[in-house]
Design a protein around this motif. Structure first.
Motif, mmCIF file in Angstrom:
data_model
loop_
_atom_site.group_PDB
_atom_site.id
_atom_site.type_symbol
_atom_site.label_atom_id
_atom_site.label_comp_id
_atom_site.label_asym_id
_atom_site.label_seq_id
_atom_site.Cartn_x
_atom_site.Cartn_y
_atom_site.Cartn_z
ATOM 1 N N TYR A 20 0.737 -1.240 -0.122
ATOM 2 C CA TYR A 20 -0.038 -0.153 0.043
ATOM 3 C C TYR A 20 0.816 1.402 0.021
ATOM 4 C CZ TYR A 20 -3.521 3.302 1.102
ATOM 5 O OH TYR A 20 -4.494 4.416 1.264
ATOM 6 N N LEU A 21 1.985 1.201 0.748
ATOM 7 C CA LEU A 21 2.926 2.319 1.074
ATOM 8 C C LEU A 21 3.772 2.596 -0.368
ATOM 9 C CD1 LEU A 21 3.698 2.234 4.605
ATOM 10 C CD2 LEU A 21 2.330 3.944 3.761
ATOM 11 N N ASP A 22 3.906 1.450 -1.134
ATOM 12 C CA ASP A 22 4.618 1.665 -2.338
ATOM 13 C C ASP A 22 3.743 2.478 -3.258
ATOM 14 O OD1 ASP A 22 7.043 0.314 -1.608
ATOM 15 O OD2 ASP A 22 6.496 -1.440 -2.489
ATOM 16 N N HIS A 24 1.169 4.626 -2.367
ATOM 17 C CA HIS A 24 0.662 5.600 -1.747
ATOM 18 C C HIS A 24 1.888 6.040 -0.764
ATOM 19 C CE1 HIS A 24 -3.185 4.828 -3.437
ATOM 20 N NE2 HIS A 24 -3.207 3.554 -2.839
ATOM 21 N N PRO A 25 3.055 6.508 -1.214
ATOM 22 C CA PRO A 25 4.143 6.729 -0.298
ATOM 23 C C PRO A 25 3.859 7.785 0.754
ATOM 24 C CG PRO A 25 4.754 7.340 -2.370
ATOM 25 C CD PRO A 25 3.339 6.764 -2.489
ATOM 26 N N SER A 28 -0.426 8.130 5.722
ATOM 27 C CA SER A 28 -0.301 7.884 7.020
ATOM 28 C C SER A 28 -1.923 7.529 7.588
ATOM 29 C CB SER A 28 0.338 8.876 7.502
ATOM 30 O OG SER A 28 -0.706 10.267 7.559
ATOM 31 N N TRP A 38 -6.556 0.392 4.339
ATOM 32 C CA TRP A 38 -5.381 -0.080 3.443
ATOM 33 C C TRP A 38 -5.352 -1.717 3.184
ATOM 34 C CZ3 TRP A 38 -0.232 2.395 5.503
ATOM 35 C CH2 TRP A 38 -0.398 3.540 5.723
#
Length: 91
Positions: A20-22, A24-25, A28, A38
């Motif tokens: 997910y963070l890849d 949407h860097p 938070s 997420w």
């Protein structure tokens, strides 16, 4: 106590969060937000990919038929020969 299953589950969650963070860097969120927003989306994407792989294998094995609609949508159904053949009882 950590079991092999819980380690696998932990790795799946870790993978989902990092995936997910890849995408949407700058994201938070709180624990509740991550669990609610997420992970379900990532699990859907992962589950969909797994399901597609299984369906593709079943088509290749002749268990399912794949029919493409004019708009490109794929429809899966039991192969016609299998619809007519009697099913053996489950073991």
């Amino acid at each position: 106590m950590t079991t092999p299953a819980s380690v696998g589950d932990d790795r799946e969650v870790e993978s989902a969060v990092l995936a997910y963070l890849d995408r949407h860097p700058g994201a938070s969120d709180t624990l509740d937000g991550i669990a609610q927003w997420w992970l379900p989306r990532q699990r859907y994407v992962t589950a969909r990919a797994r399901i597609h792989g299984v369906l593709s294998r079943l088509v290749a094995d002749g268990v399912l038929q794949l029919r493409q609609l004019p708009d490109g949508t794929a429809l899966y159904a039991l192969d016609a020969a299998r619809r007519r053949a009697p099913r053996s009882p489950a073991s």
